[in-house]
Enzyme design. Structure first.
Site, short mmCIF file in Angstrom:
data_model
loop_
_atom_site.label_atom_id
_atom_site.label_comp_id
_atom_site.label_asym_id
_atom_site.label_seq_id
_atom_site.Cartn_x
_atom_site.Cartn_y
_atom_site.Cartn_z
N HIS A 157 0.87 -1.18 0.00
CA HIS A 157 0.00 0.00 0.00
C HIS A 157 0.91 1.23 0.00
CE1 HIS A 157 -3.91 1.99 1.37
NE2 HIS A 157 -3.02 2.97 1.44
N CYS A 162 -4.44 10.08 5.09
CA CYS A 162 -4.81 9.55 6.40
C CYS A 162 -5.16 10.71 7.31
CB CYS A 162 -3.66 8.74 7.00
SG CYS A 162 -4.00 8.14 8.67
#
Length: 323
Positions: A221, A254
């Site tokens: 990722h 994030c």
């Protein structure tokens, strides 16, 4: 002048490379969770449908996290209900037992947990210590497996942490293995703030293999903060990894790590893979059209280089589909 639709040049053999790669699409969850404005549920549902229609084999739909922490995904139950049967096989992020209860009520078949490789991020993201996170996840994973659900484990901050700096490879392997051994079928290694390099990727994959993990049990990722996501993917391909997380249009970040910029764009990944002669089953133009469509709802262009290059053709395709 309208840019012609093109495909990568006929690939020359490159070894060693996998014949086929699985793209794990995270745009609807990891991509939209960091948006400042709330995206209507019906728009999210249509985005998921378009991505599935484009041939993406896995589309992570949402997260059953408390709306106080991620208000952008407060409509998770409504979204999964709206998707109906199409959403049954779309994974959802489940932070704890309460989230699992909601997933089970909706008939979800695939869940994911999200751990941390570092102490500081575990405290900030999970409100737990590095060791305490395992005790938090254990009953959730065990109960999910008892109900026949597939479980994926994410481990974040695998390459660097904005508070702690570099993260030792041995520490990442220890945490990742402990998360995986709770009962997961796959472990996704996250370069959450995008500081990884090709050499670091090679070393980390090798360390996991030496610790007994199979290459088919690992996923990568990558974030593109330093423009290294595709180079890192290439290194992981050479190491034998065959599953890659990506976000349509390069959406995402994030909310608890401000230096985490967008995910590796699905379109950029597909372009490179197809140019290497690696099969994905994904229709590049359809994914790009879905990203252009979503960018219109977000009010800004996609950061994906491939989407920008294909934008005229993608926009036309979106218009023809009634967007």
């Amino acid at each position: 002048m309208r840019t012609p639709t093109v495909v990568p040049a006929t690939p020359a053999p490159v070894a060693p490379m996998p014949d086929r790669v699985t793209i794990y699409e995270v745009g609807p969850r990891d991509g939209l969770q960091n948006e400042k404005a709330l995206v209507p549920t019906e728009v999210k549902a249509e985005f998921v449908r378009r991505l599935l229609q484009a041939g993406l084999p896995v589309v992570e739909a949402t997260s059953f996290v408390h709306p106080t922490w991620v208000p952008q995904l407060a409509d998770a139950a409504e979204l999964m209900t709206m998707l109906g049967d199409a959403g049954r096989d779309c994974p959802v992020l489940v932070p704890n037992d309460r989230g699992l209860d909601r997933a089970l009520e909706l008939g979800v078949r695939h869940i994911a947990i999200f751990g941390s490789a570092t102490e500081t991020f575990a405290q900030k993201n999970l409100n737990r210590s590095l060791d305490e996170q395992f005790a938090m996840f254990e009953p959730t994973v065990r109960r999910a497996r008892e109900h026949g659900l597939d479980v994926r484990a994410y481990v974040s901050m695998c390459f660097g942490d904005p508070w702690e700096g570099g993260v030792p490879v041995a520490q990442v392997v220890e945490v990742g293995k402990r998360l995986f051994d709770l009962g997961a079928s796959q472990l996704s290694l996250g370069d959450t703030i995008g500081v990884g390099t090709a050499g670091h990727v090679t070393a980390l994959v090798r360390a996991f293999v030496e610790a007994g993990m199979g290459l088919d049990q690992l996923a990568m990722h990558f974030h593109d903060t330093y423009g290294q996501a595709l180079a890192n993917t290439y290194a992981a391909l050479q190491a034998g990894v065959t599953t890659y997380d990506a976000s349509a249009g390069g959406l995402g970040g994030c909310p608890y790590a401000k230096s985490a910029t967008g995910n590796l764009a699905t379109e950029d990944l597909v372009w490179m893979l197809h140019g290497l002669g690696i099969e994905t089953g994904v229709d590049l133009e359809e994914v790009a059209a879905a990203s252009v469509w979503m960018a219109g709802h977000l009010g800004r262009p996609s950061p994906s280089a491939v989407v920008r290059a294909l934008a005229p053709a993608s926009s036309a395709g979106a218009a023809q589909s009634g967007a």
